[in-house]
Design a protein around this motif. Structure first.
Motif, PDB file in Angstrom:
ATOM      1  N   ASP A 211      -7.686 -10.918   3.662  1.00  0.00           N
ATOM      2  CA  ASP A 211      -6.856 -10.627   4.786  1.00  0.00           C
ATOM      3  C   ASP A 211      -7.628 -10.468   6.001  1.00  0.00           C
ATOM      4  OD1 ASP A 211      -4.285  -9.914   3.480  1.00  0.00           O
ATOM      5  OD2 ASP A 211      -4.877  -8.036   2.902  1.00  0.00           O
TER       6      ASP A 211
ATOM      7  N   LYS B  89       0.139  -6.702   8.753  1.00  0.00           N
ATOM      8  CA  LYS B  89       0.064  -6.739   7.374  1.00  0.00           C
ATOM      9  C   LYS B  89       1.136  -6.365   6.519  1.00  0.00           C
ATOM     10  CE  LYS B  89      -1.791  -6.909   2.891  1.00  0.00           C
ATOM     11  NZ  LYS B  89      -2.129  -8.082   2.226  1.00  0.00           N
TER      12      LYS B  89
ATOM     13  N   GLN C 252       3.233  -8.781  -2.402  1.00  0.00           N
ATOM     14  CA  GLN C 252       2.266  -8.429  -1.705  1.00  0.00           C
ATOM     15  C   GLN C 252       1.768  -7.028  -2.010  1.00  0.00           C
ATOM     16  OE1 GLN C 252       1.974  -9.305   2.860  1.00  0.00           O
ATOM     17  NE2 GLN C 252       2.203  -6.944   2.705  1.00  0.00           N
TER      18      GLN C 252
ATOM     19  N   THR D  51     -10.624  -3.461   3.511  1.00  0.00           N
ATOM     20  CA  THR D  51      -9.293  -4.190   3.204  1.00  0.00           C
ATOM     21  C   THR D  51      -9.584  -5.439   2.575  1.00  0.00           C
ATOM     22  OG1 THR D  51      -7.777  -5.349   4.651  1.00  0.00           O
ATOM     23  CG2 THR D  51      -9.937  -5.749   5.334  1.00  0.00           C
TER      24      THR D  51
ATOM     25  N   GLY E 257      -2.908  -2.119   3.110  1.00  0.00           N
ATOM     26  CA  GLY E 257      -3.525  -2.856   4.169  1.00  0.00           C
ATOM     27  C   GLY E 257      -4.926  -2.442   4.352  1.00  0.00           C
TER      28      GLY E 257
END
Length: 425
Positions: free
Chosen positions: A290, A30, A51, A286, A238
């Motif tokens: 993802d 990640k 991100q 998470t 992450g």
């Protein structure tokens, strides 16, 4: 709730039971620190900041500033000038408080209006700040960007930033600096550019598109704002747990009750996925988006090992207790620790090699001699010596040297000895 393109309602997820080895691989994938580079060049730097939501800014610069080192470790071919251009030429990024002082995508500006509203309320506590602001705005409008040294306002004023207010209003500060920071925090000014650490300010309307500058906060309620922030912070690291964490610093208005409510609602809406790990008693969460990357971490694929030096305030290190729980790596940033009490050094960077934290390194770059000096190198217990590891470390040091514009890399005796030992099979 506005969550930048994610659907509002999804079925509530069930808990996924994951091994700690898979989670280690997932979080490094990640972060773009494991396997082939996911980010490359200036556009890759922008992609990574988007991100992460934000990366922290810190002015300390022994071998690159924190934000630069964060990008250097995961963006192939990244140069310091790339970040400068994204901030002050392309205006795709902006300096603004988020998780402490941060660098974030300019499109996030409307979502942080609570900081600006707080700064405006804060100004009412300090007599004379409004008159100084009017004087400064007129000067900037007529003369362009200014710093606290070039703005013709003298004297001191009793003032404290809404962002870093400590509760002590008794001291006085430089009036020019105070009024510039006030207007920067309340959104009337932006940082136009920096000369070293000196900030030059200009009118926000000249550099932020009007549709962003004048937009209402997309999150109308406090809980919507907290959920938006939480989702960003989970995406930045992450994985996160529903507990007090340095990862959550700077989320406006959040307390324990609202944090738990936000986690619960995000899970019910299917925007975050709970993960259970045998070695960790608390659930981890998470982002649902993802999940494919989490599945990729379980497929047994062999990924390219990389050796990277991690910035002290890197998003990966925002929750050091989480990193210790996942990797068994205990890290303390000793920059503010008195020299005689430091275990390692002033500005020490964790080292990631493959799927583990293998140690830490201290390096300083000299602008005069164009030399990178490796002052210290410490390995974690049980790290297996190999020529591959030694070669990867030498290569990482050379990349850091080139990144800082150095033509030579010098290893202090203890660091050289450690490298030689770790290279022996």
């Amino acid at each position: 709730m506005h969550l930048m393109g994610l659907s509002l309602r999804k079925p509530a997820p069930s808990t996924h039971h994951i091994s700690i080895e898979v989670l280690r691989r997932f979080i490094l994938l990640k972060q773009g620190l494991f396997g082939a580079h996911r980010f490359s060049g200036k556009l890759g730097a922008l992609e990574y900041v988007r991100q992460a939501g934000c990366i922290q800014f810190d002015p300390i610069n022994p071998c690159g500033r924190n934000a630069e080192l964060t990008l250097q470790s995961r963006v192939k071919g990244f140069k310091k000038q790339d970040l400068y251009d994204l901030l002050y030429k392309d205006r795709a990024l902006i300096d603004y408080p988020d998780k402490e002082l941060s660098i974030l995508p300019v499109e996030a500006f409307p979502y942080l209006s609570r900081w600006r509203e707080s700064a405006r309320r804060n100004a009412a506590n300090f007599e004379g700040i409004d008159a100084l602001a009017d004087e400064a705005l007129l000067f900037i409008e007529q003369n362009g960007p200014v710093s606290s040294a070039t703005l013709p306002i003298e004297g001191e004023i009793k003032w404290n930033s809404a962002v870093h207010w400590s509760g002590n209003w008794h001291g006085k500060t430089n009036a020019a600096r105070s009024v510039l920071e006030q207007m920067y925090t309340d959104g009337r000014l932006v940082i136009h550019h920096k000369d070293g650490t000196r900030k030059f300010y200009d009118l926000a309307e000249r550099h932020i598109p009007s549709e962003l500058l004048n937009a209402a906060d997309p999150n109308e309620t406090l809980i919507e704002h907290i959920k938006w922030c939480l989702l960003r912070r989970i995406g930045a690291v992450g994985l996160l747990w529903d507990r007090r964490s340095d990862s959550l610093l700077g989320i406006w208005g959040m307390n324990t009750e609202l944090r738990k409510q936000a986690f619960s609602e995000l899970e019910a809406e299917g925007l975050i996925i709970p993960l259970s790990v045998p070695e960790i008693p608390a659930l981890l969460y998470t982002k649902a988006e993802d999940l494919p990357l989490l599945e990729a971490a379980t497929d047994g694929k062999r990924y390219k090992k990389r050796c990277e030096f991690i910035a002290p305030l890197d998003p990966l290190m925002w929750d050091r207790n989480l990193i210790e729980a996942l990797f068994g790596f205990r890290y303390r940033w000793e920059v503010y620790v008195p020299a005689e009490k430091r275990q390692y050094g002033y500005y020490v960077l964790p080292i990631v090699y493959g799927e583990e934290f293998i140690g830490r390194i201290e390096a300083t770059a000299s602008n005069t001699s164009k030399e990178l000096i490796i002052k210290g190198l410490w390995f974690e217990p049980g790290i297996k010596a190999s020529s591959a590891l030694s070669g990867a470390l030498y290569a990482a040091c050379e990349r850091l040297s080139n990144f800082n514009g150095c033509s030579e890399t010098t290893y202090c005796e203890a660091a050289q000895r450690a490298l030689e030992q770790i290279g022996k099979r």
